[in-house]
Design a protein around this motif. Structure first.
Motif, PDB file in Angstrom:
ATOM      1  N   VAL A 119       0.835  -1.211   0.000  1.00  0.00           N
ATOM      2  CA  VAL A 119       0.000   0.000   0.000  1.00  0.00           C
ATOM      3  C   VAL A 119       0.868   1.259   0.000  1.00  0.00           C
ATOM      4  N   MET A 120       1.912   1.268   0.819  1.00  0.00           N
ATOM      5  CA  MET A 120       2.698   2.482   1.009  1.00  0.00           C
ATOM      6  C   MET A 120       3.728   2.726  -0.090  1.00  0.00           C
ATOM      7  N   ASN A 121       4.311   1.666  -0.656  1.00  0.00           N
ATOM      8  CA  ASN A 121       5.359   1.861  -1.663  1.00  0.00           C
ATOM      9  C   ASN A 121       4.907   2.672  -2.876  1.00  0.00           C
ATOM     10  N   PRO A 122       3.753   2.362  -3.487  1.00  0.00           N
ATOM     11  CA  PRO A 122       3.325   3.197  -4.623  1.00  0.00           C
ATOM     12  C   PRO A 122       3.044   4.645  -4.220  1.00  0.00           C
ATOM     13  N   ILE A 123       2.556   4.855  -2.997  1.00  0.00           N
ATOM     14  CA  ILE A 123       2.315   6.222  -2.518  1.00  0.00           C
ATOM     15  C   ILE A 123       3.649   6.958  -2.359  1.00  0.00           C
ATOM     16  N   ILE A 124       4.628   6.288  -1.730  1.00  0.00           N
ATOM     17  CA  ILE A 124       5.947   6.897  -1.514  1.00  0.00           C
ATOM     18  C   ILE A 124       6.593   7.280  -2.839  1.00  0.00           C
ATOM     19  N   TYR A 125       6.619   6.344  -3.780  1.00  0.00           N
ATOM     20  CA  TYR A 125       7.307   6.606  -5.047  1.00  0.00           C
ATOM     21  C   TYR A 125       6.532   7.559  -5.947  1.00  0.00           C
ATOM     22  N   SER A 126       5.213   7.594  -5.814  1.00  0.00           N
ATOM     23  CA  SER A 126       4.414   8.554  -6.591  1.00  0.00           C
ATOM     24  C   SER A 126       4.628   9.980  -6.084  1.00  0.00           C
ATOM     25  N   VAL A 127       4.778  10.120  -4.775  1.00  0.00           N
ATOM     26  CA  VAL A 127       4.955  11.454  -4.183  1.00  0.00           C
ATOM     27  C   VAL A 127       6.391  11.940  -4.353  1.00  0.00           C
ATOM     28  N   LYS A 128       7.375  11.056  -4.116  1.00  0.00           N
ATOM     29  CA  LYS A 128       8.775  11.478  -4.065  1.00  0.00           C
ATOM     30  C   LYS A 128       9.502  11.431  -5.404  1.00  0.00           C
ATOM     31  N   THR A 129       8.992  10.676  -6.383  1.00  0.00           N
ATOM     32  CA  THR A 129       9.686  10.535  -7.665  1.00  0.00           C
ATOM     33  C   THR A 129       8.947  11.336  -8.731  1.00  0.00           C
ATOM     34  N   LYS A 130       9.572  12.398  -9.202  1.00  0.00           N
ATOM     35  CA  LYS A 130       8.941  13.341 -10.129  1.00  0.00           C
ATOM     36  C   LYS A 130       8.480  12.662 -11.408  1.00  0.00           C
ATOM     37  N   GLN A 131       9.340  11.802 -11.974  1.00  0.00           N
ATOM     38  CA  GLN A 131       9.013  11.154 -13.250  1.00  0.00           C
ATOM     39  C   GLN A 131       7.799  10.243 -13.116  1.00  0.00           C
ATOM     40  N   ILE A 132       7.691   9.521 -12.014  1.00  0.00           N
ATOM     41  CA  ILE A 132       6.535   8.646 -11.786  1.00  0.00           C
ATOM     42  C   ILE A 132       5.280   9.480 -11.580  1.00  0.00           C
ATOM     43  N   ARG A 133       5.404  10.541 -10.796  1.00  0.00           N
ATOM     44  CA  ARG A 133       4.253  11.416 -10.542  1.00  0.00           C
ATOM     45  C   ARG A 133       3.740  12.039 -11.839  1.00  0.00           C
TER      46      ARG A 133
END
Length: 325
Positions: free
Chosen positions: A298-312
């Motif tokens: 649950v938390m990993n996609p939230i973390i990487y979506s928020v912190k990684t500009k390219q993914i966001r």
């Protein structure tokens, strides 16, 4: 006449299901069985977030050619692992909470046991590989492209898969060869090794020793190697870089560090609960196990979506593209 009675008994509706040798019995939330339908709502929300979040990350990496590079290939491995971990527990949890179906066949339970533990070990292994990626990117930036080519990343992914499958298979076969007692009642809504092994009516020393070796070589070794990589990263950053470069390098590692904490903090919590709180109410163990299994997906996609500009940006692009169509 005696033989006829033996043949008739298993098909009788009067037989206690907990004595049925072909099934395990799953347990929901102890003491809250009447509220299972309501408890299913937060579980459904968490499963939906995990499935949609990890699928979105995989879609973004697959459709954006600029993201076909080691860091994002490792992230796609993590998303696949999280997706597998989610789908391993979802069927039994939902069928128990929605329909109160507690039975699971021996074959089904052992299949869930395999996938659940394999994906759990993969989570740790992928995070270790990602820490190596961060180490090379920060400490050996000029050699990054030659050390971590896409083919090397692919071979690392295959090695992770083989490592985890080969670690879980022996424990599965060792457990399947043993005789189970009359009670097949599990204490969770999914099949865990530590839960199943306590129902065995046989000598389990070999199983315990093998489990100890797996824990030592993967669950203990992986975080130690991750800590070593970050020690080397910090030493490199503090020794040569300016404050601006230090903050930029640490920010590049922040998502991975949070993912490591999300996996290992609940893992330590579960271990401490089993070790020092054996007489705690059953609901405590159930809650800790669910946090351990649901927090990373649950938390990993939230973390990487928020912190990684390219993914966001890729996720926003996908959403707006769908709205336009």
């Amino acid at each position: 006449m005696q033989n006829t009675e033996i043949l008739v008994l298993p098909s009788s509706s009067m037989v206690n299901t907990t004595q049925d040798p072909f099934y395990f019995i799953l347990t929901g939330i102890p003491g809250f069985e009447a509220y299972h339908i309501w408890i299913s709502n937060p579980f459904c929300c968490l499963y939906t977030i995990s499935i949609m979040g990890n699928t979105a990350i995989l879609t973004v990496i697959r459709t954006e050619p600029s993201l076909i590079q080691p860091m994002y290939l490792f992230l796609s491995m993590l998303a696949l692992t999280d997706l597998g971990l989610t789908l391993s527990t979802l069927p039994t949890v939902i069928q128990l909470l929605w329909f109160n179906i507690q039975k699971i066949s021996f074959e089904g339970c052992f299949a869930q046991f395999f996938f659940l533990h394999a994906f759990s070990l993969m989570e740790s292994s992928v995070l270790l590989a990602m820490s190596f990626d961060r180490y090379v990117a920060i400490c050996r930036p000029l050699h990054y492209a030659t050390i971590l080519t896409n083919s090397v990343v692919g071979r690392m992914g295959l090695a992770i898969l083989c490592r985890c499958v080969l670690a879980v298979l022996p424990s599965l076969f060792l457990l399947k060869c043993l005789l189970f007692c009359c009670s097949h009642l599990l204490s969770h809504s999914y099949c865990l090794h530590q839960d199943m092994i306590r129902l065995v009516c046989a000598d389990i020393r070999v199983n315990n020793w093998y489990a100890f070796v797996v824990v030592l070589l993967i669950i203990v070794m992986d975080p130690l190697l991750i800590m070593l990589s970050y020690t080397l990263i910090l030493k490199s950053i503090l020794g040569t870089a300016s404050w601006t470069e230090r903050l930029r390098a640490l920010n590049n590692c922040l998502s991975h560090m949070l993912a490591v904490l999300v996996l290992y903090v609940p893992m330590v919590g579960v271990s401490m609960t089993h070790r020092f709180a054996k007489h705690a109410p059953p609901i405590v163990h159930v809650i800790m196990a669910n946090i351990y299994l649901l927090a990373p997906p649950v938390m990993n996609p939230i973390i990487y979506s928020v912190k990684t500009k390219q993914i966001r940006q890729g996720i926003f692009h996908l959403l707006f593209q769908r709205k336009m169509h």
